[in-house]
Design a protein around this motif. Structure first.
Motif, PDB file in Angstrom:
ATOM      1  N   GLY A  15       7.065   4.557 -16.020  1.00  0.00           N
ATOM      2  CA  GLY A  15       5.647   4.844 -16.183  1.00  0.00           C
ATOM      3  C   GLY A  15       4.817   3.611 -16.500  1.00  0.00           C
ATOM      4  N   GLY A  16       5.486   2.539 -16.823  1.00  0.00           N
ATOM      5  CA  GLY A  16       4.791   1.306 -17.181  1.00  0.00           C
ATOM      6  C   GLY A  16       4.340   0.517 -15.968  1.00  0.00           C
ATOM      7  N   SER A  17       3.826  -0.676 -16.240  1.00  0.00           N
ATOM      8  CA  SER A  17       3.277  -1.527 -15.182  1.00  0.00           C
ATOM      9  C   SER A  17       3.776  -2.955 -15.331  1.00  0.00           C
ATOM     10  CB  SER A  17       1.747  -1.536 -15.240  1.00  0.00           C
ATOM     11  OG  SER A  17       1.207  -0.248 -15.032  1.00  0.00           O
ATOM     12  N   LEU A  18       3.835  -3.627 -14.196  1.00  0.00           N
ATOM     13  CA  LEU A  18       4.117  -5.054 -14.157  1.00  0.00           C
ATOM     14  C   LEU A  18       3.285  -5.676 -13.051  1.00  0.00           C
ATOM     15  CD1 LEU A  18       8.035  -5.300 -14.428  1.00  0.00           C
ATOM     16  CD2 LEU A  18       6.379  -6.131 -16.111  1.00  0.00           C
ATOM     17  N   ARG A  19       2.995  -6.943 -13.202  1.00  0.00           N
ATOM     18  CA  ARG A  19       2.301  -7.671 -12.154  1.00  0.00           C
ATOM     19  C   ARG A  19       3.121  -8.902 -11.794  1.00  0.00           C
ATOM     20  NH1 ARG A  19      -3.068 -11.400 -12.081  1.00  0.00           N
ATOM     21  NH2 ARG A  19      -3.924 -10.785 -10.054  1.00  0.00           N
ATOM     22  N   LEU A  20       3.564  -8.941 -10.562  1.00  0.00           N
ATOM     23  CA  LEU A  20       4.331 -10.073 -10.065  1.00  0.00           C
ATOM     24  C   LEU A  20       3.400 -11.078  -9.399  1.00  0.00           C
ATOM     25  CD1 LEU A  20       7.388  -8.264  -8.432  1.00  0.00           C
ATOM     26  CD2 LEU A  20       7.039  -8.903 -10.822  1.00  0.00           C
ATOM     27  N   SER A  21       3.746 -12.341  -9.544  1.00  0.00           N
ATOM     28  CA  SER A  21       2.995 -13.413  -8.878  1.00  0.00           C
ATOM     29  C   SER A  21       3.942 -14.233  -8.023  1.00  0.00           C
ATOM     30  CB  SER A  21       2.324 -14.320  -9.909  1.00  0.00           C
ATOM     31  OG  SER A  21       1.394 -13.619 -10.692  1.00  0.00           O
ATOM     32  N   CYS A  22       3.399 -14.765  -6.949  1.00  0.00           N
ATOM     33  CA  CYS A  22       4.163 -15.634  -6.047  1.00  0.00           C
ATOM     34  C   CYS A  22       3.277 -16.841  -5.749  1.00  0.00           C
ATOM     35  CB  CYS A  22       4.517 -14.893  -4.777  1.00  0.00           C
ATOM     36  SG  CYS A  22       5.255 -15.929  -3.486  1.00  0.00           S
ATOM     37  N   ALA A  23       3.627 -17.970  -6.318  1.00  0.00           N
ATOM     38  CA  ALA A  23       2.828 -19.178  -6.146  1.00  0.00           C
ATOM     39  C   ALA A  23       3.503 -20.109  -5.148  1.00  0.00           C
ATOM     40  CB  ALA A  23       2.645 -19.882  -7.483  1.00  0.00           C
ATOM     41  N   ALA A  24       2.764 -20.489  -4.130  1.00  0.00           N
ATOM     42  CA  ALA A  24       3.287 -21.393  -3.108  1.00  0.00           C
ATOM     43  C   ALA A  24       2.762 -22.796  -3.338  1.00  0.00           C
ATOM     44  CB  ALA A  24       2.873 -20.903  -1.720  1.00  0.00           C
TER      45      ALA A  24
END
Length: 125
Positions: A15-24
């Motif tokens: 039920g929770g949340s996460l935010r993934l990042s992808c830096a190039a």
């Protein structure tokens, strides 16, 4: 010549949340498409979401309505906002990008596909 670095994974409750990042990084001219893939234990790597240069998005049926992919072209970064996480979302998430970039010490330009190292997402029920 181009590196993708993911971040933002972790352990959250269902039920929770996460935010993934992808830096190039690298001699990047443009990033055509950014995709997020997931590999769960015992399963093949699967496409979760993708976004192209004009901003059109595509999602797997399993994450529609819960995940949102976005990009910041000025920062050469892609994001995956994951809400309403479920136990079955557990896995290693990989960023993939089709990148137009300069070849170091050359005037050549190429378009190539790159993968990040992956970030672990674990959902506890």
């Amino acid at each position: 010549q181009v590196q993708l670095v993911e971040s933002g994974g972790g352990l959250v409750r269902a039920g929770g949340s996460l935010r993934l990042s992808c830096a190039a990084s690298g001699s990047i001219i443009n990033i055509n498409t950014i995709g997020w893939y997931r590999q769960s234990a015992g399963k093949e790597r699967e496409l979760v979401a993708s976004i192209n240069l004009p901003g059109f998005t595509n999602y797997s049926d399993s994450v529609k309505g819960r995940f949102a992919i976005s990009r910041d072209s000025a920062k050469n970064t892609g994001y995956l906002q994951m809400n309403g996480l479920k136990a079955e979302d557990t896995g290693v998430y990989y960023c993939n990008a089709e990148v137009v970039h300069r070849i170091t010490s050359s005037f050549r330009i190429e378009t190539a596909n790159y993968w990040g190292q992956g970030t672990q997402v674990t959902i506890s029920s």
